[in-house]
Design a protein around this motif. Structure first.
Motif, PDB file in Angstrom:
ATOM      1  N   LEU A   1     -28.707  15.624 -30.704  1.00 27.47           N
ATOM      2  CA  LEU A   1     -28.958  17.003 -30.294  1.00 27.47           C
ATOM      3  C   LEU A   1     -28.257  17.966 -31.245  1.00 27.47           C
ATOM      4  CD1 LEU A   1     -28.473  16.675 -26.433  1.00 27.47           C
ATOM      5  CD2 LEU A   1     -30.568  17.429 -27.561  1.00 27.47           C
ATOM      6  N   THR A   2     -28.940  19.073 -31.544  1.00 29.76           N
ATOM      7  CA  THR A   2     -28.294  20.177 -32.246  1.00 29.76           C
ATOM      8  C   THR A   2     -27.502  20.995 -31.229  1.00 29.76           C
ATOM      9  OG1 THR A   2     -30.153  21.678 -31.900  1.00 29.76           O
ATOM     10  CG2 THR A   2     -30.221  20.286 -33.876  1.00 29.76           C
ATOM     11  N   ALA A   3     -26.782  21.993 -31.703  1.00 29.14           N
ATOM     12  CA  ALA A   3     -26.057  22.879 -30.785  1.00 29.14           C
ATOM     13  C   ALA A   3     -27.027  23.573 -29.842  1.00 29.14           C
ATOM     14  CB  ALA A   3     -25.247  23.902 -31.581  1.00 29.14           C
ATOM     15  N   VAL A   4     -28.185  23.989 -30.378  1.00 25.53           N
ATOM     16  CA  VAL A   4     -29.206  24.620 -29.526  1.00 25.53           C
ATOM     17  C   VAL A   4     -29.729  23.614 -28.511  1.00 25.53           C
ATOM     18  CG1 VAL A   4     -31.464  25.755 -29.499  1.00 25.53           C
ATOM     19  CG2 VAL A   4     -29.856  26.238 -31.347  1.00 25.53           C
ATOM     20  N   GLY A   5     -29.924  22.372 -28.946  1.00 21.97           N
ATOM     21  CA  GLY A   5     -30.398  21.343 -28.032  1.00 21.97           C
ATOM     22  C   GLY A   5     -29.426  21.071 -26.898  1.00 21.97           C
ATOM     23  N   ARG A   6     -28.133  21.039 -27.221  1.00 19.45           N
ATOM     24  CA  ARG A   6     -27.130  20.809 -26.167  1.00 19.45           C
ATOM     25  C   ARG A   6     -27.146  21.947 -25.159  1.00 19.45           C
ATOM     26  NH1 ARG A   6     -24.257  18.918 -30.715  1.00 19.45           N
ATOM     27  NH2 ARG A   6     -23.153  20.902 -30.958  1.00 19.45           N
ATOM     28  N   GLN A   7     -27.289  23.181 -25.648  1.00 17.99           N
ATOM     29  CA  GLN A   7     -27.334  24.325 -24.737  1.00 17.99           C
ATOM     30  C   GLN A   7     -28.577  24.272 -23.857  1.00 17.99           C
ATOM     31  OE1 GLN A   7     -24.986  27.006 -24.222  1.00 17.99           O
ATOM     32  NE2 GLN A   7     -26.339  26.967 -22.443  1.00 17.99           N
ATOM     33  N   LEU A   8     -29.715  23.931 -24.468  1.00 20.19           N
ATOM     34  CA  LEU A   8     -30.947  23.857 -23.687  1.00 20.19           C
ATOM     35  C   LEU A   8     -30.858  22.769 -22.629  1.00 20.19           C
ATOM     36  CD1 LEU A   8     -33.802  24.804 -23.110  1.00 20.19           C
ATOM     37  CD2 LEU A   8     -34.620  23.216 -24.878  1.00 20.19           C
ATOM     38  N   LEU A   9     -30.244  21.643 -22.969  1.00 20.86           N
ATOM     39  CA  LEU A   9     -30.110  20.570 -21.984  1.00 20.86           C
ATOM     40  C   LEU A   9     -29.271  21.031 -20.801  1.00 20.86           C
ATOM     41  CD1 LEU A   9     -30.674  17.651 -21.197  1.00 20.86           C
ATOM     42  CD2 LEU A   9     -28.640  16.982 -22.485  1.00 20.86           C
ATOM     43  N   ASP A  10     -28.189  21.754 -21.055  1.00 17.77           N
ATOM     44  CA  ASP A  10     -27.362  22.279 -19.968  1.00 17.77           C
ATOM     45  C   ASP A  10     -28.170  23.209 -19.066  1.00 17.77           C
ATOM     46  OD1 ASP A  10     -25.144  20.916 -20.827  1.00 17.77           O
ATOM     47  OD2 ASP A  10     -24.255  22.610 -21.883  1.00 17.77           O
TER      48      ASP A  10
END
Length: 269
Positions: free
Chosen positions: A59-68
């Motif tokens: 996951l990218t940083a954006v991906g981690r945020q979207l997952l949250d």
């Protein structure tokens, strides 16, 4: 731009498995279709969600945020669908969740008397599903205990209660009138969260009873547990300096329901 919830569901599957092939199998779709949907979502958001290389997927940083953000979003969508189906069947139901030891009878009766057209039901929740059952609409609100993941929830304190040590009946301290935490130094502690890798996780208070009675370890429980659950092979001793247990009412922060407002008033009244 409105987010396509189907694409978000696909994203969560890949993000949790970090493998496009296994995610495609779980979703029952072809892997190329899944890859196209993820690329389309990335285009919608204007950002990469995954880093792909020969070593795998991350996951990218954006991906981690979207997952949250995606998990409560999808749970809320599921809750809307569940309530709509319930309304279509003509059932006006209100489900109250509760943790072991918490008595909800008085509040349920008071709420039911004020809303005779509502079918009020109670359902027990556990430490590992209390948040999810609220967010996905399985329960309308719940009496929960800390620790709790607060994201997407509104919390309202109900009470605190003292905690007692749950010990095997033959334990060296079982005859004491009260204890302090230092009396328990060197004991093996049983916990719901963060079990050791080779341990079977504990989900319910009944499973704790079995572990304690078998001499596997000891634990602290709210005094309401001691009052409601009695076994000859287990004893309870007050621990005077233990941090109190906190009981809260929790509900989906995105909901604006007069029934939730009315139940909270009945519970706190």
């Amino acid at each position: 731009m409105d987010l396509d919830l189907r694409k978000v569901r696909y994203f969560v599957a890949v993000a949790e498995l970090l493998h496009f092939g296994r995610a495609a199998e779980q979703l029952h779709i072809a892997q190329p279709v899944l890859s196209r949907q993820i690329r389309s979502l990335e285009k919608d958001l204007g950002a990469a969600l995954f880093e792909r290389d020969s070593h795998g997927v991350a996951l990218t940083a954006v991906g981690r945020q979207l997952l949250d953000d995606a998990r409560p979003l999808l749970a809320s969508a599921d809750a809307v669908r569940r309530r709509a189906h319930r309304a279509a069947r003509g059932t006006r139901r209100f489900v109250v969740g509760f943790r072991a030891g918490v008595v909800v009878t008085h509040a349920v009766r008071a709420f039911g008397a004020a809303h005779p057209d509502v079918d009020v039901q109670a359902r027990r929740v556990e430490w590992d599903d209390q948040e999810q059952l609220i967010l996905d609409g399985t329960v309308d609100l719940a009496y929960v205990r800390r620790p709790i993941r607060e994201q997407g929830l509104t919390l309202s304190p109900v009470c605190t209660e003292a905690r007692v040590a749950m010990l095997p009946a033959e334990h060296r301290l079982s005859g004491k009138q009260e204890l302090v935490l230092t009396d328990l130094d060197g004991e093996t502690w049983l916990r719901y969260v963060d079990p050791r890798p080779d341990d079977v996780p504990i989900r319910t208070i009944e499973e704790k009873f079995e572990r304690v009675a078998a001499g596997t370890g000891i634990t602290l429980v709210p005094v309401s547990i001691a009052e409601q659950y009695s076994r000859p092979d287990i004893t309870y001793v007050p621990v005077v300096d233990a941090e109190p247990d906190e009981v809260l009412l929790a509900w989906d922060a995105s909901r604006r329901s007069p029934l939730i407002t009315a139940f909270v008033a009945a519970a706190q009244g």
